[in-house]
Structure formats: structure tokens, C-alpha cells
Design a protein around this motif. Structure first.
Motif, PDB file in Angstrom:
ATOM      1  N   ASP A   1       0.824  -1.213   0.000  1.00  0.00           N
ATOM      2  CA  ASP A   1       0.000   0.000   0.000  1.00  0.00           C
ATOM      3  C   ASP A   1       0.857   1.262   0.000  1.00  0.00           C
ATOM      4  N   ARG A   2       1.887   1.282   0.829  1.00  0.00           N
ATOM      5  CA  ARG A   2       2.769   2.454   0.872  1.00  0.00           C
ATOM      6  C   ARG A   2       3.509   2.615  -0.457  1.00  0.00           C
TER       7      ARG A   2
ATOM      8  N   GLN B   1      -8.226   3.908   3.754  1.00  0.00           N
ATOM      9  CA  GLN B   1      -9.367   3.444   4.529  1.00  0.00           C
ATOM     10  C   GLN B   1      -9.482   4.244   5.817  1.00  0.00           C
TER      11      GLN B   1
ATOM     12  N   THR C   1       2.820   8.307   8.041  1.00  0.00           N
ATOM     13  CA  THR C   1       3.805   7.322   8.473  1.00  0.00           C
ATOM     14  C   THR C   1       3.208   6.519   9.615  1.00  0.00           C
ATOM     15  N   GLY C   2       3.839   5.473   9.947  1.00  0.00           N
ATOM     16  CA  GLY C   2       3.362   4.621  11.032  1.00  0.00           C
ATOM     17  C   GLY C   2       3.753   3.194  10.756  1.00  0.00           C
ATOM     18  N   PRO C   3       3.223   2.283  11.524  1.00  0.00           N
ATOM     19  CA  PRO C   3       3.574   0.868  11.342  1.00  0.00           C
ATOM     20  C   PRO C   3       3.235   0.380   9.937  1.00  0.00           C
ATOM     21  N   LEU C   4       4.047  -0.526   9.431  1.00  0.00           N
ATOM     22  CA  LEU C   4       3.791  -1.101   8.111  1.00  0.00           C
ATOM     23  C   LEU C   4       2.408  -1.734   8.075  1.00  0.00           C
ATOM     24  N   GLY C   5       1.695  -1.478   7.008  1.00  0.00           N
ATOM     25  CA  GLY C   5       0.384  -2.071   6.827  1.00  0.00           C
ATOM     26  C   GLY C   5      -0.747  -1.325   7.514  1.00  0.00           C
ATOM     27  N   ARG C   6      -0.448  -0.233   8.188  1.00  0.00           N
ATOM     28  CA  ARG C   6      -1.498   0.513   8.896  1.00  0.00           C
ATOM     29  C   ARG C   6      -2.440   1.229   7.938  1.00  0.00           C
ATOM     30  N   TYR C   7      -1.904   1.801   6.874  1.00  0.00           N
ATOM     31  CA  TYR C   7      -2.702   2.582   5.932  1.00  0.00           C
ATOM     32  C   TYR C   7      -2.944   1.768   4.663  1.00  0.00           C
ATOM     33  N   LYS C   8      -4.201   1.483   4.391  1.00  0.00           N
ATOM     34  CA  LYS C   8      -4.597   0.688   3.230  1.00  0.00           C
ATOM     35  C   LYS C   8      -5.278   1.595   2.206  1.00  0.00           C
TER      36      LYS C   8
ATOM     37  N   SER D   1      -7.472  -3.788  -0.349  1.00  0.00           N
ATOM     38  CA  SER D   1      -8.603  -2.973   0.097  1.00  0.00           C
ATOM     39  C   SER D   1      -9.066  -1.973  -0.945  1.00  0.00           C
TER      40      SER D   1
END
Length: 192
Positions: free
Chosen positions: A40-41, A57, A71-78, A102
Motif C-alpha cells: 500500500d505504501r 481506509q 507514516t506509522g507501522p507497516l500495513g497501517r494505511y490501506k 482494500s
């Protein structure tokens, strides 16, 4: 006078070649980057680099600033939606979409590099076959019946907008093929 117009035509051709080359560079897939930051990133970076926008999402706002990506943990933003209006995305970059699970909406409007191969690649991705529900194709001059027909593999596709696609020659047959494969599909077509 003839020499001036010939030089102007050569300059314009060279300028088009340069931008085509630069856009191809922007679309190059970096598989190591995808592994490092997640699909996603990496896809968001590619899309924003090419002039598109993404919506994650849980967010109402569209993200279009590359430097403002969350930014943030991997997979947090879809990625939930993509608006590629007037972007330079092209077939060679579509591997960035492979891992998106997603993605529900995609808008391809006035994308000069979108062609049948892009739609065929898009519809061959298992994750997108299950998630993509809305697709808009508007003013993409290189899209033909073949590319639109390939969308039949997007099993979750419920809403398809087709407008200003001069490459579509047999709109009734193309629409019928899609509706046969996808009975829930609503096609809004304005190709005249």
C-alpha cells in the motif's frame, strides 16, 4: 518559414520523447521498496509520484502530497480509492497494485498512457478481482473493446463508468459481454 516550423516540430517531438522517458522512469517498479514498506505504501508513493491521488481506509481526505504521506507501522494505511485523473501512470507501473487488498474504487480519467494492457493487468490481479467495486474510464484514448472486455474478471465490480473512449467500436457487444459475466454490474456509458 519552413525551417522554423520544421525546427518547432522537432523541438516538440524531442519534448514529448523526454516527458515519455521521464514518465517511464516514474512508473518503474521497485520490488525491494515494496518488500521494505509494504504494497500500500509503495503503491501510494508510485501513484503520487505520477500525479494521482489516493484515499486511505478510514479517511475522507484525498492524499496528493508525496511528502505528506502518513507514516506509522507497516500495513497501517490501506489504499481504498485511487483517482488517477490526468496522471502519467502506465502499464509498466501496474505491478505496484498487485498487493492491494482494500482497493474498492479507481478513476482513470484523461490518462494518456492507459491502454488495453493496463486493464488486462488490472483485471488479472486476484486481490483486485475480489475488492474493486467501482471503476471509471473517461477520456482514455488508447482503450479499446478488448481492454474493457477484460474487466469481466473483476468479480466484485458493480459499477463501471465508460465515457469519451473513441477506441470502443462495438459498445453494445462489449457491454453485453460484461453484463453476462457480471450480472450485478451497472454500466453507465456515454461514448457518443
Amino acid at each position: 518559414m519552413w525551417l522554423l516550423s520544421r525546427n518547432a516540430a522537432t523541438l516538440q517531438k524531442n519534448r514529448r520523447h523526454f516527458w515519455g522517458w521521464l514518465n517511464a522512469v516514474f512508473n518503474k517498479v521497485d520490488y525491494e521498496r515494496i518488500k521494505a514498506v509494504g504494497p500500500d505504501r509503495a503503491a501510494a508513493e508510485w501513484l503520487l509520484r505520477c500525479g494521482a491521488k489516493v484515499r486511505f481506509q478510514g479517511f475522507e481526505r484525498w492524499q496528493q502530497d508525496y511528502n505528506g504521506l502518513p507514516t506509522g507501522p507497516l500495513g497501517r494505511y490501506k489504499i481504498q480509492a485511487i483517482d488517477a485523473t490526468e496522471s502519467c501512470i502506465m502499464h509498466r507501473g501496474f505491478d505496484h497494485l498487485e498487493g492491494l487488498k482494500s482497493l474498492e474504487e479507481m478513476k482513470l480519467c484523461k490518462c494518456i498512457y492507459i491502454e488495453d494492457a493496463c486493464l488486462e493487468r488490472l483485471s488479472s490481479m486476484p486481490n483486485l478481482q475480489e475488492s474493486l467495486g467501482l471503476l471509471e474510464l473517461v477520456s482514455c484514448g488508447n482503450v479499446t473493446d478488448r481492454g474493457v472486455t477484460a474487466l469481466h474478471r473483476l468479480r466484485n465490480l458493480e459499477y463501471l463508468v465508460l465515457s469519451d473512449l473513441p477506441g470502443i467500436r462495438d459498445k453494445e457487444a462489449t457491454t453485453e459481454r460484461l453484463k453476462t459475466a457480471l450480472p450485478r454490474l451497472e454500466v453507465v456509458m456515454d461514448l457518443d
